[in-house]
Design an enzyme around this catalytic site. Sequence first.
Site, short mmCIF file in Angstrom:
data_model
loop_
_atom_site.label_atom_id
_atom_site.label_comp_id
_atom_site.label_asym_id
_atom_site.label_seq_id
_atom_site.Cartn_x
_atom_site.Cartn_y
_atom_site.Cartn_z
N GLY A 146 -15.94 -36.41 -43.57
CA GLY A 146 -14.60 -35.87 -43.38
C GLY A 146 -14.60 -34.61 -42.52
N ARG A 153 -21.96 -20.19 -32.89
CA ARG A 153 -21.19 -20.92 -31.90
C ARG A 153 -20.40 -22.04 -32.58
NH1 ARG A 153 -23.73 -24.17 -26.81
NH2 ARG A 153 -23.47 -22.35 -25.53
N ILE A 154 -19.14 -22.16 -32.18
CA ILE A 154 -18.27 -23.16 -32.79
C ILE A 154 -18.19 -24.36 -31.84
CG2 ILE A 154 -15.97 -23.61 -33.72
CD1 ILE A 154 -17.64 -21.41 -35.20
N GLN A 157 -11.72 -27.19 -41.33
CA GLN A 157 -12.74 -27.08 -42.37
C GLN A 157 -12.57 -25.79 -43.16
OE1 GLN A 157 -14.23 -29.97 -43.18
NE2 GLN A 157 -15.73 -28.60 -43.99
N GLU A 168 -19.02 -24.82 -45.68
CA GLU A 168 -18.87 -24.30 -47.04
C GLU A 168 -18.49 -22.83 -47.07
OE1 GLU A 168 -21.93 -26.60 -49.70
OE2 GLU A 168 -22.66 -26.54 -47.66
#
Length: 779
Positions: free
Chosen positions: A483, A662-663, A672, A739
């Site tokens: 997901g 880094r995204i 998220q 998380e």
Amino acid sequence: MAQSTPAPRDDATAAIGAATSRIDGREKVTGAAQYGSDFISAPNLAHAYLHTSRIARGRVTAIDEAAARAVPGVLDVLTWRTVGDRIKPGKTFEQKGYMGTTIAPLASDRVHHAGQIVAMVVADTFEAAREGAHRLAVTYAAETPSTTFDSPGVEEKKVEAASKEGEEPGEDKPRVGDAAAAFAAAPVQVDARYATPTQHHNPIEMLHTTASWAGGKLTVWESSQNMHGFRNGLAEQLGLDPADVRVISPYVGGAFGSRGSLSQHTAIVALAARRLGRPVRMEATRSQGFTIQTYRAETRHRIRLGAGRDGKLQSLIHEGWEVTSRPDAYKVAGTDASTRLYACPNVDSDVTVVHADRPTPGFMRSPPEIPYLFALESAMDELAVALNMDPVELRRVNDTMKEPIHGLPYTSRQLMPAFEAASKAFGWSGRDPKPGSMRDGDWLVGWGCATSMYPTNMGPATARVTLTPQGKVRVQTAAHEIGTGTKTVLALTACDRLGVTLDQVQVEIGDSDLPPAPVSGGSNSTASLCNVVAKACEDLRARLAAAASQAGDGPLRGADPAALTLAGGQLRAPDGRTEALADAIARASPGAMEAYAENLPHGAKPDALRNLYKGQSSLAGGAKLKDRMQFAFGAQFVEVRVHARTREVRASRAVGAYAAGRIVNPKAAKSQLMGGQIWGLSAALHESTDFDLRHARAYNDDLSEYLMPVSADTPDIETILLPEDDRQVNDLGIKGLGELGNVGLNAAVANAVYHATGVRIRELPVRVEKLLDLPVLRT
Ligand code: MOS
């Protein structure tokens, strides 16, 4: 029917860092996506239904199957007498295995917890199987169970410090200096106890297994976060060669840790299919999902903080207690993080596991940090109150770029920039620190904040990238789509490195026949997988570049191959010369080009890759490395409103700022993190599995009584991503953030409730009945 329109795609800008809609979004919203539980059309499929234990401790003395077998369509009944040692006991993660528990339900007549599987009925239809399962007459020799902390008969065991070289997980009991003496001498002290409740994952896709045999080979459709572990573990349990087991799990309908380990029921379903010579599908009920799977156990904490009048910590002592099952010592032991968050010369920690007659707990989103940082970040707020200091300022005073236990440097740490960004967006400077001072009519308004941190974990990973003569790309790795948008970040990495558009890329995951990937846990997937895919792409680029520069007749002849880059469907030289990608491929290879790559994280053990192929997925990172600390950080801010007359509690705003390296896909990353923020509110205000202490049994084991926030409970949420460049964590600089969004949110809510009401809630969840007496209304 509505005219179908193409899925929105951001093809022109597809690259690492481009906010991109999920490449599988259209499949998901149209129902075309196949989840593990969707494989129901096998010819001759039989259905299974579980019968679970009424007692929590004791033995099954007899099972009368006659009435069950009399139900038309019932084909088989599996009990401990039929299963016994036909399924070999599984090893847990701690034993270098794949299971969440050593409890083997049908191996013997022993009952370890309420709701343990004691039989499975197989029939032609689901309805017949269910009817048969209800008609089984099971008799028990019951013993008095112990439910939780303080129950008679529980057994407490202190966790031994794991300090041997290479031992996992981390140290468990970090300590430095003389914390007890420093606490006693500290001018300002906080000594408080906290507690967090039992929680269950409740993924929307129910627990299920479909097993099918053909020519001695077993295929299993089951949603999993760890398919190589699953395959190897199942092979071990059934005495098969792992090559003869295949696990298929293209999409996972929620997991949150519940599908990280191989389930007890999987081998039983596989055995049933072998006995019948027919494929068998089992789907558990929601209530069975509360007992046949792992969960987050309740925890207790005592925190002692000693500080100077300047707010600097002089002593930090964190003691934790966690509930586990009788046979297993599962623990989350979150002092690895809580003892390393702030500068402090004297630190001590201790963790005790308490064995009760309960299922073995397991991973549940941000396992160690959720309970342990609730305690620490609540205590920090109490310290700020005791010091009459702003809670953000208290974090600043104790900020550090080196963890205090061994003095290891953080590779990067933007805790205070996160606090600055979030507090600015939240409007924190307008806060009156006095509890109860920010009233809005009948509503008492409270503002609270807390720190979030989550380790940067990585696993060894492998991937195959294929480039067709037409310039189409196929990425293959046995990763999981739980997901989080795995497919999209892998596609973006391929686009970034091969200069192709998103519609040219096909990503195949969710099949144990693909090159192995690590468990999708510990927020490691994006870092582990994007780095290995980038490596495979670099292999392809280098081969294309070598062929192009060596070609006597090509436009790039004589160019420095290392300087050639792939972009916009071309191979490009710094001097402006280009060659179309299809021409470059034709030059380098007569057909499709294939690259296979392996990547090891920093700190991986030498046998990590071999273990990955064996399905043993151990992660390196966080506080486990010997020379550095790798964590992502964030700041959580929450506004709550407590009604002065009814004590109704509402979260009205949440603002979070996060720095996680880094995204790869900012759009998915925000989703998220926002989901994490919502879960944090849920954990603080709603969620708790409650037990009947006489029977060690949950009484709210369904979604009507296990409270979760609906849209009306979910306020305005702002999610801020801070830029961060950290190439020490890995080549691409990815920290992972799955998380991070919910850690600390629970403490921010409790801190906000204190600010609104003057009531310090140290035991989650915050509920109306804990707010009957409000000090701010007494004055
Ligand atoms: Mo997560 S609890 O690491 O699936």
